[in-house]
Scaffold this active site. Structure first.
Site, short mmCIF file in Angstrom:
data_model
loop_
_atom_site.label_atom_id
_atom_site.label_comp_id
_atom_site.label_asym_id
_atom_site.label_seq_id
_atom_site.Cartn_x
_atom_site.Cartn_y
_atom_site.Cartn_z
N GLY A 20 0.55 -1.22 0.00
CA GLY A 20 0.16 0.21 0.02
C GLY A 20 0.89 0.97 -0.45
NE ARG A 24 6.73 -0.64 5.81
CZ ARG A 24 6.10 -1.11 7.16
NH1 ARG A 24 4.93 -1.84 6.35
NH2 ARG A 24 6.14 -1.09 7.88
NE ARG A 43 -2.08 11.76 -9.33
CZ ARG A 43 -3.33 12.51 -9.79
NH1 ARG A 43 -4.37 12.50 -7.47
NH2 ARG A 43 -4.64 13.27 -9.95
NE ARG A 87 -3.78 -5.96 0.88
CZ ARG A 87 -3.24 -4.44 0.81
NH1 ARG A 87 -2.46 -3.82 1.03
NH2 ARG A 87 -3.27 -4.47 2.41
N GLY A 89 0.71 -7.02 2.54
CA GLY A 89 0.13 -5.52 3.76
C GLY A 89 -0.59 -6.05 4.54
CB SER A 90 -0.39 -3.95 7.78
OG SER A 90 -0.80 -2.80 7.25
CD GLU A 162 -18.52 6.52 13.11
OE1 GLU A 162 -19.04 6.25 14.11
OE2 GLU A 162 -17.30 6.60 13.54
CG MET A 180 -9.27 -0.76 3.81
SD MET A 180 -8.97 0.82 4.52
CE MET A 180 -10.11 1.89 3.86
CD GLU A 181 -5.51 -1.56 0.16
OE1 GLU A 181 -5.14 -2.49 1.15
OE2 GLU A 181 -5.76 -0.60 1.21
CB SER A 203 -0.72 -4.75 11.32
OG SER A 203 -1.84 -3.74 11.14
CG ASP A 204 -4.71 -3.25 13.49
OD1 ASP A 204 -4.07 -3.20 12.20
OD2 ASP A 204 -5.89 -3.37 13.34
NE ARG A 217 2.06 -0.68 13.01
CZ ARG A 217 0.90 -0.79 12.17
NH1 ARG A 217 0.49 -0.80 11.80
NH2 ARG A 217 0.25 -0.63 13.58
N1 HPA Z 1 -9.16 -2.43 9.06
C1 HPA Z 1 -8.51 -1.58 8.09
N2 HPA Z 1 -7.62 -2.05 7.14
C2 HPA Z 1 -6.39 -2.46 8.19
C3 HPA Z 1 -6.73 -2.83 9.15
C4 HPA Z 1 -8.23 -2.51 9.89
O1 HPA Z 1 -8.22 -2.43 11.24
N3 HPA Z 1 -5.73 -2.67 9.87
C5 HPA Z 1 -4.74 -3.17 9.27
N4 HPA Z 1 -5.15 -2.53 8.11
#
Ligand code: HPA
Length: 237
Positions: A20, A24, A43, A87, A89-90, A162, A180-181, A203-204, A217
């Site tokens: 992303g 990186r 960009r 891809r 990513g996290s 939300e 998200m991808e 990552s979380d 990370r």
């Molecule tokens: N939400 C969406 N995308 C993410 C998240 C998340 O909690 N953590 C890493 N990418």
């Protein structure tokens, strides 16, 4: 050159890793590729091409979210002839048995909407990974002494969500993590008959609210690059 990529024809490899974050992409190209050359800066979305164990590879940022990834993946496939897009990513874990730093290989990617929604309309198309690539990534992860989680991920439209009920619904349906991808990458790969996979590190954690410190990370990111490269060229000499 395309609208969003400044590379000249032939400057993008058939295999493209897509983190992303453009910085990186720069770090991975400088760390893992030989003779890496910057081929895009439009960009600030950096793209590099070099070689890995003699194979030509590009590493190009996707930006965050499906609309951004869709722009770059479309141009990489349609204008530059990319054939394998991975891809790296996290993601946020959505299951109790998935831990921080774990690797998730996205077999499928669910979503609420994608840039492809307008094409599929009433159809719930099921975006999925390329099987030989997925199988090779499982082997590459195991060869590094880790066991990947293989299953569905959720490609969300918003990071600051939300609608916690949607995350809860995904957890109840066994989805491993949220990012998200991936869904749009898989849609585009299906549409253009190319190979795609998302290799993700946790990552979380959405259930425990733990998060990886930034040094971890970076280490996890390096592991994903190696898994993705090994999978991309599995079976090739
Ligand atoms: N939400 C969406 N995308 C993410 C998240 C998340 O909690 N953590 C890493 N990418």
């Amino acid at each position: 050159m395309t609208i969003h990529i400044g590379a000249r024809p032939g400057e993008i490899a058939e295999t493209v890793l897509m983190p992303g974050d453009p910085l990186r992409a720069e770090w991975a190209a400088q760390t893992f590729l030989d003779d890496a050359v910057c081929v895009n800066r439009v960009r600030g979305m950096l793209g590099y091409t070099g070689t890995w164990r003699g194979h030509r590879v590009s590493i190009h940022g996707s930006g965050m979210g499906m609309p951004s990834l869709s722009i770059y993946a479309n141009e990489l496939i349609r204008d530059y002839g990319a054939k394998t897009l991975i891809r790296i990513g996290s993601c946020g874990a959505m299951q109790p048995h998935v831990g921080l730093r774990d690797i998730i290989l996205a077999m499928t990617a669910s979503s609420m909407s994608t840039p492809s929604r307008g094409i599929f309309r009433e159809l719930n198309f099921a975006p999925c990974a390329d099987w030989p690539l997925l199988r090779a990534a499982v082997a590459a992860t195991e060869a590094r002494g880790m066991t990947p989680h293989v299953g569905g991920v959720y490609s969300a439209d918003v990071f600051y969500d939300e609608r916690p009920d949607l995350n809860e619904l995904m957890t109840r349906h066994g989805i491993l993590g949220v990012e998200m991808e991936a869904a749009e990458l898989y849609n585009l790969a299906a549409r253009h008959d190319v190979r795609a996979l998302a290799v993700l590190t946790v990552s979380d954690h959405l259930l425990t609210h733990q998060a990886l410190p930034s040094e971890d990370r970076e280490r996890s990111f390096g592991e994903m690059v190696e898994i993705a490269l090994t999978a991309a060229f599995a079976g090739e000499v």
